[in-house]
Design a protein around this motif. Structure first.
Motif, PDB file in Angstrom:
ATOM      1  N   GLN A  39      42.011  31.485  41.954  1.00  0.00           N
ATOM      2  CA  GLN A  39      42.740  32.567  41.310  1.00  0.00           C
ATOM      3  C   GLN A  39      41.887  33.827  41.213  1.00  0.00           C
ATOM      4  O   GLN A  39      42.380  34.948  41.414  1.00  0.00           O
ATOM      5  N   ALA A  40      40.610  33.657  40.881  1.00  0.00           N
ATOM      6  CA  ALA A  40      39.725  34.813  40.745  1.00  0.00           C
ATOM      7  C   ALA A  40      39.583  35.568  42.062  1.00  0.00           C
ATOM      8  O   ALA A  40      39.639  36.805  42.095  1.00  0.00           O
ATOM      9  N   LEU A  41      39.402  34.834  43.155  1.00  0.00           N
ATOM     10  CA  LEU A  41      39.278  35.483  44.463  1.00  0.00           C
ATOM     11  C   LEU A  41      40.589  36.159  44.849  1.00  0.00           C
ATOM     12  O   LEU A  41      40.585  37.260  45.413  1.00  0.00           O
ATOM     13  N   GLY A  42      41.700  35.526  44.532  1.00  0.00           N
ATOM     14  CA  GLY A  42      42.992  36.093  44.895  1.00  0.00           C
ATOM     15  C   GLY A  42      43.344  37.339  44.112  1.00  0.00           C
ATOM     16  O   GLY A  42      43.982  38.257  44.630  1.00  0.00           O
ATOM     17  N   ALA A  43      42.921  37.401  42.842  1.00  0.00           N
ATOM     18  CA  ALA A  43      43.299  38.513  41.969  1.00  0.00           C
ATOM     19  C   ALA A  43      42.290  39.647  41.969  1.00  0.00           C
ATOM     20  O   ALA A  43      42.500  40.658  41.282  1.00  0.00           O
ATOM     21  N   ALA A  44      41.209  39.535  42.717  1.00  0.00           N
ATOM     22  CA  ALA A  44      40.139  40.537  42.658  1.00  0.00           C
ATOM     23  C   ALA A  44      40.623  41.932  43.028  1.00  0.00           C
ATOM     24  O   ALA A  44      40.189  42.930  42.435  1.00  0.00           O
ATOM     25  N   ASP A  45      41.526  42.038  43.987  1.00  0.00           N
ATOM     26  CA  ASP A  45      41.978  43.359  44.416  1.00  0.00           C
ATOM     27  C   ASP A  45      42.802  44.044  43.336  1.00  0.00           C
ATOM     28  O   ASP A  45      42.616  45.238  43.056  1.00  0.00           O
ATOM     29  N   LEU A  46      43.704  43.316  42.713  1.00  0.00           N
ATOM     30  CA  LEU A  46      44.519  43.944  41.674  1.00  0.00           C
ATOM     31  C   LEU A  46      43.668  44.278  40.445  1.00  0.00           C
ATOM     32  O   LEU A  46      43.937  45.266  39.742  1.00  0.00           O
ATOM     33  N   LEU A  47      42.627  43.480  40.173  1.00  0.00           N
ATOM     34  CA  LEU A  47      41.724  43.805  39.076  1.00  0.00           C
ATOM     35  C   LEU A  47      40.883  45.033  39.404  1.00  0.00           C
ATOM     36  O   LEU A  47      40.619  45.865  38.523  1.00  0.00           O
ATOM     37  N   ALA A  48      40.472  45.161  40.639  1.00  0.00           N
ATOM     38  CA  ALA A  48      39.714  46.355  41.040  1.00  0.00           C
ATOM     39  C   ALA A  48      40.547  47.613  40.857  1.00  0.00           C
ATOM     40  O   ALA A  48      40.060  48.633  40.343  1.00  0.00           O
ATOM     41  N   VAL A  49      41.799  47.566  41.258  1.00  0.00           N
ATOM     42  CA  VAL A  49      42.678  48.729  41.103  1.00  0.00           C
ATOM     43  C   VAL A  49      42.942  49.004  39.624  1.00  0.00           C
ATOM     44  O   VAL A  49      42.973  50.158  39.189  1.00  0.00           O
ATOM     45  N   SER A  50      43.098  47.950  38.830  1.00  0.00           N
ATOM     46  CA  SER A  50      43.321  48.126  37.391  1.00  0.00           C
ATOM     47  C   SER A  50      42.142  48.835  36.739  1.00  0.00           C
ATOM     48  O   SER A  50      42.310  49.844  36.031  1.00  0.00           O
ATOM     49  N   TYR A  51      40.931  48.316  36.970  1.00  0.00           N
ATOM     50  CA  TYR A  51      39.763  48.799  36.244  1.00  0.00           C
ATOM     51  C   TYR A  51      39.095  50.020  36.863  1.00  0.00           C
ATOM     52  O   TYR A  51      38.391  50.758  36.149  1.00  0.00           O
ATOM     53  N   PHE A  52      39.304  50.260  38.138  1.00  0.00           N
ATOM     54  CA  PHE A  52      38.596  51.368  38.779  1.00  0.00           C
ATOM     55  C   PHE A  52      39.523  52.440  39.335  1.00  0.00           C
ATOM     56  O   PHE A  52      39.072  53.382  39.979  1.00  0.00           O
ATOM     57  N   HIS A  53      40.808  52.319  39.048  1.00  0.00           N
ATOM     58  CA  HIS A  53      41.757  53.353  39.454  1.00  0.00           C
ATOM     59  C   HIS A  53      42.753  53.682  38.347  1.00  0.00           C
ATOM     60  O   HIS A  53      42.939  54.856  38.017  1.00  0.00           O
ATOM     61  N   ALA A  54      43.360  52.660  37.760  1.00  0.00           N
ATOM     62  CA  ALA A  54      44.508  52.900  36.883  1.00  0.00           C
ATOM     63  C   ALA A  54      44.136  53.142  35.425  1.00  0.00           C
ATOM     64  O   ALA A  54      44.713  54.009  34.767  1.00  0.00           O
ATOM     65  N   MET A  55      43.212  52.377  34.894  1.00  0.00           N
ATOM     66  CA  MET A  55      43.011  52.326  33.446  1.00  0.00           C
ATOM     67  C   MET A  55      41.993  53.335  32.932  1.00  0.00           C
ATOM     68  O   MET A  55      41.038  53.684  33.623  1.00  0.00           O
ATOM     69  N   ASP A  56      42.230  53.756  31.688  1.00  0.00           N
ATOM     70  CA  ASP A  56      41.312  54.644  30.983  1.00  0.00           C
ATOM     71  C   ASP A  56      40.610  53.823  29.904  1.00  0.00           C
ATOM     72  O   ASP A  56      41.268  53.226  29.042  1.00  0.00           O
ATOM     73  N   TYR A  57      39.284  53.752  29.949  1.00  0.00           N
ATOM     74  CA  TYR A  57      38.517  52.980  28.979  1.00  0.00           C
ATOM     75  C   TYR A  57      37.078  53.472  28.998  1.00  0.00           C
ATOM     76  O   TYR A  57      36.672  54.241  29.884  1.00  0.00           O
ATOM     77  N   ARG A  58      36.318  53.057  27.996  1.00  0.00           N
ATOM     78  CA  ARG A  58      34.899  53.392  27.917  1.00  0.00           C
ATOM     79  C   ARG A  58      34.098  52.098  27.939  1.00  0.00           C
ATOM     80  O   ARG A  58      34.180  51.307  27.000  1.00  0.00           O
ATOM     81  N   PRO A  59      33.334  51.856  28.996  1.00  0.00           N
ATOM     82  CA  PRO A  59      32.615  50.577  29.111  1.00  0.00           C
ATOM     83  C   PRO A  59      31.715  50.266  27.923  1.00  0.00           C
ATOM     84  O   PRO A  59      31.590  49.107  27.524  1.00  0.00           O
ATOM     85  N   ASP A  60      31.095  51.293  27.352  1.00  0.00           N
ATOM     86  CA  ASP A  60      30.167  51.067  26.256  1.00  0.00           C
ATOM     87  C   ASP A  60      30.841  51.114  24.887  1.00  0.00           C
ATOM     88  O   ASP A  60      30.175  51.016  23.855  1.00  0.00           O
TER      89      ASP A  60
END
Length: 285
Positions: A39-60
């Motif tokens: 599941q982790a390997l399969g979902a990596a692309d959608l997670l990449a788009v979520s966290y590095f394109h779509a979402m607004d957040y502050r890592p720290d």
């Protein structure tokens, strides 16, 4: 344990981010000798788009009030979300070696009380979308501009509570709610399409019939995912949105992709290093 090459630069492509997420997941799987790595390997692309394109957040500042929320309904996908949060800098890479250990901040099933950035505790499936509906309604009443992203599984499409949440989201016109379905056609007792999910090409119509804006995409096609996430976020109509992502279990590791796929993919002890070596030779430019 060597540092991920994906951390070497700050201007990485989404493909490189997905590569880093997969690598983090493989390293965690090796620690325990098991995990929901398919599941982790399969979902990596959608997670990449979520966290590095779509979402607004502050890592720290994972509890920053203005953040977009990512609600992982599928608790056993925690290894995938940890991998993404490590890549995003929310969790330190040094904690990979603690995955699933006593006193670790990364237990094998996601728990909000343990892990910075883990918004909800996953467990009995079918509850995540209901929690996301409540959060999205609360944010609207606070006049917040934040979005709630809820990642759920195709198996959860057979849960009655999911469809109660679907109806509630329409009732409250939750245009700040984006559901993301990982459709890999696997659940604990076999293929999801042998249970209650109807499969690629048909799921979007069900959500549309309930009043949602629905899209269905190849969940391992990053440009298609980017377009779908952008369309969902920018939709002018006051309705909730869903992106159904058809993903391939074990994506990126051919010898795992080719074996018989089940809900829990078994990886032999000598195969973790083989998978990592193969993965590392295929780093995107």
């Amino acid at each position: 344990m060597t540092a991920s090459p994906a951390k070497e630069g700050s201007n990485l492509s989404l493909e490189q981010r997905a590569w880093g997420i997969r690598r983090n997941a493989l390293l965690m799987g090796e620690v325990q000798g098991q995990g929901y790595i398919g599941q982790a390997l399969g979902a990596a692309d959608l997670l990449a788009v979520s966290y590095f394109h779509a979402m607004d957040y502050r890592p720290d500042e994972p509890e920053w009030e203005g953040r977009d929320r990512f609600y992982l309904s599928i608790g056993h996908y925690a290894i995938a979300l940890y991998a993404a949060m490590i890549e995003a800098g929310i969790l330190p890479e040094t904690e990979i070696a603690t995955y699933g250990m006593d006193d670790s901040r990364m237990p094998m099933s996601g728990m909000a009380a343990y892990t910075p950035g883990m918004e909800i505790t996953g467990g009995s499936l079918g509850h995540g979308l209901g929690i996301a509906v409540g959060a999205a309604l609360g944010l609207k009443r606070k006049n917040s501009a934040s979005f709630v992203y809820n990642m759920l599984s195709d198996g959860e499409l057979g849960e009655g509570s999911t469809w109660e949440a679907v109806m509630s989201a329409v009732q409250w016109k939750l245009d700040n709610l984006i559901a993301v379905v990982d459709f890999n056609n696997q659940q604990a007792d076999g293929p999801s399409t042998a249970a209650l999910a109807t499969g690629p090409g048909t799921e979007a119509a069900k959500w549309e019939a309930f009043g949602w804006h629905a899209q269905e995409v190849d969940g391992n096609d990053i440009p298609a995912l980017v377009a779908a996430f952008d369309a969902a976020r920018n939709l002018p109509e006051a309705k909730p949105r869903v992106i159904i992502c058809n993903t391939k279990m074990c994506k990126g590791i051919p010898f795992l992709e080719e074996r018989e796929i089940t809900h829990f993919v078994r990886v032999e002890p000598d195969e973790w290093q083989k998978a990592l070596a193969l993965h590392d030779t295929n780093r995107p430019d």
